[in-house]
Design a protein around this motif. Structure first.
Motif, PDB file in Angstrom:
ATOM      1  N   GLN A 265     -20.541   6.067 -22.199  1.00 45.83           N
ATOM      2  CA  GLN A 265     -20.942   6.519 -20.865  1.00 45.83           C
ATOM      3  C   GLN A 265     -20.761   8.033 -20.708  1.00 45.83           C
ATOM      4  O   GLN A 265     -21.620   8.731 -20.168  1.00 45.83           O
ATOM      5  CB  GLN A 265     -20.123   5.790 -19.804  1.00 45.83           C
ATOM      6  CG  GLN A 265     -20.384   4.291 -19.746  1.00 45.83           C
ATOM      7  CD  GLN A 265     -19.445   3.603 -18.777  1.00 45.83           C
ATOM      8  OE1 GLN A 265     -19.691   3.575 -17.568  1.00 45.83           O
ATOM      9  NE2 GLN A 265     -18.349   3.057 -19.297  1.00 45.83           N
ATOM     10  N   ILE A 266     -19.646   8.540 -21.194  1.00 48.86           N
ATOM     11  CA  ILE A 266     -19.394   9.988 -21.119  1.00 48.86           C
ATOM     12  C   ILE A 266     -20.458  10.758 -21.889  1.00 48.86           C
ATOM     13  O   ILE A 266     -20.906  11.829 -21.460  1.00 48.86           O
ATOM     14  CB  ILE A 266     -17.983  10.313 -21.653  1.00 48.86           C
ATOM     15  CG1 ILE A 266     -16.919   9.744 -20.707  1.00 48.86           C
ATOM     16  CG2 ILE A 266     -17.785  11.822 -21.819  1.00 48.86           C
ATOM     17  CD1 ILE A 266     -15.494   9.864 -21.226  1.00 48.86           C
ATOM     18  N   HIS A 269     -23.680  12.358 -20.350  1.00 48.39           N
ATOM     19  CA  HIS A 269     -23.625  13.493 -19.426  1.00 48.39           C
ATOM     20  C   HIS A 269     -23.623  14.804 -20.194  1.00 48.39           C
ATOM     21  O   HIS A 269     -22.781  15.032 -21.060  1.00 48.39           O
ATOM     22  CB  HIS A 269     -22.375  13.398 -18.544  1.00 48.39           C
ATOM     23  CG  HIS A 269     -22.402  12.226 -17.614  1.00 48.39           C
ATOM     24  ND1 HIS A 269     -22.849  12.309 -16.313  1.00 48.39           N
ATOM     25  CD2 HIS A 269     -22.068  10.923 -17.811  1.00 48.39           C
ATOM     26  CE1 HIS A 269     -22.781  11.120 -15.745  1.00 48.39           C
ATOM     27  NE2 HIS A 269     -22.313  10.259 -16.627  1.00 48.39           N
ATOM     28  N   ILE A 272     -19.819  17.490 -19.438  1.00 49.65           N
ATOM     29  CA  ILE A 272     -18.705  16.559 -19.309  1.00 49.65           C
ATOM     30  C   ILE A 272     -17.678  17.047 -18.294  1.00 49.65           C
ATOM     31  O   ILE A 272     -16.988  16.249 -17.665  1.00 49.65           O
ATOM     32  CB  ILE A 272     -18.039  16.327 -20.689  1.00 49.65           C
ATOM     33  CG1 ILE A 272     -19.038  15.630 -21.616  1.00 49.65           C
ATOM     34  CG2 ILE A 272     -16.778  15.487 -20.565  1.00 49.65           C
ATOM     35  CD1 ILE A 272     -18.516  15.359 -23.009  1.00 49.65           C
ATOM     36  N   ASN A 274     -18.140  17.982 -15.439  1.00 45.08           N
ATOM     37  CA  ASN A 274     -18.456  17.399 -14.138  1.00 45.08           C
ATOM     38  C   ASN A 274     -17.896  15.978 -14.014  1.00 45.08           C
ATOM     39  O   ASN A 274     -17.557  15.525 -12.925  1.00 45.08           O
ATOM     40  CB  ASN A 274     -19.966  17.376 -13.915  1.00 45.08           C
ATOM     41  CG  ASN A 274     -20.561  18.776 -13.799  1.00 45.08           C
ATOM     42  OD1 ASN A 274     -19.845  19.728 -13.500  1.00 45.08           O
ATOM     43  ND2 ASN A 274     -21.845  18.901 -14.044  1.00 45.08           N
ATOM     44  N   VAL A 275     -17.818  15.285 -15.147  1.00 45.80           N
ATOM     45  CA  VAL A 275     -17.268  13.929 -15.157  1.00 45.80           C
ATOM     46  C   VAL A 275     -15.775  13.972 -14.837  1.00 45.80           C
ATOM     47  O   VAL A 275     -15.237  13.116 -14.127  1.00 45.80           O
ATOM     48  CB  VAL A 275     -17.508  13.252 -16.522  1.00 45.80           C
ATOM     49  CG1 VAL A 275     -16.851  11.879 -16.574  1.00 45.80           C
ATOM     50  CG2 VAL A 275     -18.998  13.152 -16.826  1.00 45.80           C
ATOM     51  N   ASP A 278     -14.986  13.921 -11.090  1.00 49.11           N
ATOM     52  CA  ASP A 278     -15.698  12.980 -10.227  1.00 49.11           C
ATOM     53  C   ASP A 278     -14.949  11.649 -10.215  1.00 49.11           C
ATOM     54  O   ASP A 278     -15.125  10.813 -11.108  1.00 49.11           O
ATOM     55  CB  ASP A 278     -17.125  12.803 -10.728  1.00 49.11           C
ATOM     56  CG  ASP A 278     -18.018  12.056  -9.738  1.00 49.11           C
ATOM     57  OD1 ASP A 278     -17.494  11.207  -8.990  1.00 49.11           O
ATOM     58  OD2 ASP A 278     -19.233  12.324  -9.717  1.00 49.11           O
ATOM     59  N   LEU A 281     -17.209   8.420 -10.156  1.00 48.69           N
ATOM     60  CA  LEU A 281     -17.901   8.210 -11.425  1.00 48.69           C
ATOM     61  C   LEU A 281     -16.933   7.689 -12.491  1.00 48.69           C
ATOM     62  O   LEU A 281     -17.234   6.722 -13.195  1.00 48.69           O
ATOM     63  CB  LEU A 281     -18.550   9.511 -11.895  1.00 48.69           C
ATOM     64  CG  LEU A 281     -19.282   9.457 -13.244  1.00 48.69           C
ATOM     65  CD1 LEU A 281     -20.395   8.419 -13.208  1.00 48.69           C
ATOM     66  CD2 LEU A 281     -19.842  10.832 -13.604  1.00 48.69           C
ATOM     67  N   LEU A 282     -15.779   8.311 -12.604  1.00 47.30           N
ATOM     68  CA  LEU A 282     -14.794   7.873 -13.589  1.00 47.30           C
ATOM     69  C   LEU A 282     -14.318   6.448 -13.314  1.00 47.30           C
ATOM     70  O   LEU A 282     -14.122   5.651 -14.231  1.00 47.30           O
ATOM     71  CB  LEU A 282     -13.597   8.825 -13.602  1.00 47.30           C
ATOM     72  CG  LEU A 282     -13.687  10.043 -14.519  1.00 47.30           C
ATOM     73  CD1 LEU A 282     -12.473  10.942 -14.329  1.00 47.30           C
ATOM     74  CD2 LEU A 282     -13.805   9.631 -15.980  1.00 47.30           C
ATOM     75  N   MET A 285     -16.945   4.095 -14.505  1.00 42.75           N
ATOM     76  CA  MET A 285     -16.960   4.079 -15.974  1.00 42.75           C
ATOM     77  C   MET A 285     -15.842   3.206 -16.536  1.00 42.75           C
ATOM     78  O   MET A 285     -16.057   2.408 -17.452  1.00 42.75           O
ATOM     79  CB  MET A 285     -16.816   5.504 -16.513  1.00 42.75           C
ATOM     80  CG  MET A 285     -18.044   6.367 -16.381  1.00 42.75           C
ATOM     81  SD  MET A 285     -17.728   8.002 -17.115  1.00 42.75           S
ATOM     82  CE  MET A 285     -19.375   8.705 -17.106  1.00 42.75           C
TER      83      MET A 285
END
Length: 314
Positions: A265-266, A269, A272, A274-275, A278, A281-282, A285
């Motif tokens: 999933q990571i 993007h 990263i 930005n992940v 968030d 989002l995390l 995931m």
């Protein structure tokens, strides 16, 4: 989509048939492909990711069998090496709750040699270090450290899973802790079991453990808690994310399915960073990765039990 390079061991799991956790009583074994980094590479590929396995097997029928399994799962094996040393073997027994007993016969996995041409491939991609055998010496350990340095210089996203095995580190836990700390300090993401989190942090309280790991340098910490889900911690928030309910038959590969799903999933993007900030989002995931790990426990064997996209989306 970013590439994910999974570095470490690929081995044969000989799984005891019709037997509980006591390996001394086992008489019949089934041959299975195993090795945590290889499992992670397969988990990523089965979910549509772009994974590469970097490791060494023997130039023997077992090594051929293992590489064929990975190729069938669409893992890129062009970076795998073969050695005259016999393929590494692990003998595994499983009790009624899906818990395991291991005995290792170490071989070719320790022979992995450094390939300087890989450095350019790491740039802005993901490297996953699965450490079950990588810190036990041999050229693998040196290669492991050099690839970590290369990944850092090329701004790769670094993932680390210590894959602690009690039998491999009996009376040498302090050495294992010291060697793992060098990777925890440099990793963007660390995945621990409950036992590993306590051992490597020196703390019994998980909040205190996460604080130790964050102070060492890790940005994202995930601590898998079995049926209770996963503790997710960043510098901004901490929460336990529940898993789905299943009846486990074999826990082999569940953690690898989890981290493989999370990395897949990571990898989707482009930025990263930005992940990392968030929370929503995390959280999503990790919930999806929990499901991947849970599904894997419902059947015997690691790679063949790893979920497909269809299973995760159902």
């Amino acid at each position: 989509m970013k590439k994910v390079f999974c570095i470490g061991e690929l081995l044969i799991d000989f799984v005891a048939e019709n037997q509980g956790k006591d390996l001394s009583k086992a008489k019949e074994f089934s041959k299975k492909a195993g090795g945590a980094p290889a499992n992670v590479a397969c988990a990523i590929s089965k979910l549509g990711g772009d994974s590469f396995f970097v490791g060494c097997v023997g130039d023997d029928p077992f090594g051929t069998f293992l590489l064929r399994i990975l190729a069938n799962e669409k893992v890129d094996i062009s970076l795998a090496q073969k050695s005259e040393t016999f393929t590494t073997l692990a003998f595994v027994s499983i009790d009624a709750d899906g818990e395991r007993d291991f005995v290792f016969s170490r071989g070719a996995d320790k022979e992995l040699t450094y390939d300087s041409s890989l450095k350019t491939s790491f740039e802005n991609n993901i490297i996953h270090f699965g450490a079950a055998t990588a810190l036990l010496g041999g050229s693998l350990e040196e290669t492991y450290s050099r690839y970590l340095f290369d990944g850092l210089t090329k701004k790769a996203f670094i993932s680390f899973d210590p894959n602690y095995r009690v039998d491999l580190w009996k009376d040498k836990e302090d050495v294992f802790i010291r060697k793992c700390h060098a990777f925890i300090e440099k990793s963007n993401l660390c995945k621990f079991s409950l036992e590993e989190a306590k051992l490597l942090s020196g703390k019994d309280n998980l909040e205190d453990a996460c604080k130790v790991f964050h102070e060492m340098g890790t940005e994202i910490i995930v601590i898998t808690l079995g049926s209770e889900g996963t503790l997710l911690s960043t510098s901004n928030f901490s929460k336990t994310i529940p898993s789905i309910k299943v009846t486990p038959k074999d826990t082999t590969g569940a953690g690898d399915a989890f981290i493989g799903c999370l990395l897949q999933q990571i990898a989707q993007h482009s930025k990263i960073e930005n992940v990392l900030t968030d929370e929503n989002l995390l959280t999503k995931m990790v919930a999806r990765a929990n499901k991947a790990g849970a599904i894997t426990t419902e059947n015997f064997g690691a790679i063949e039990s790893l979920p497909t996209l269809q299973q995760l989306d159902s």
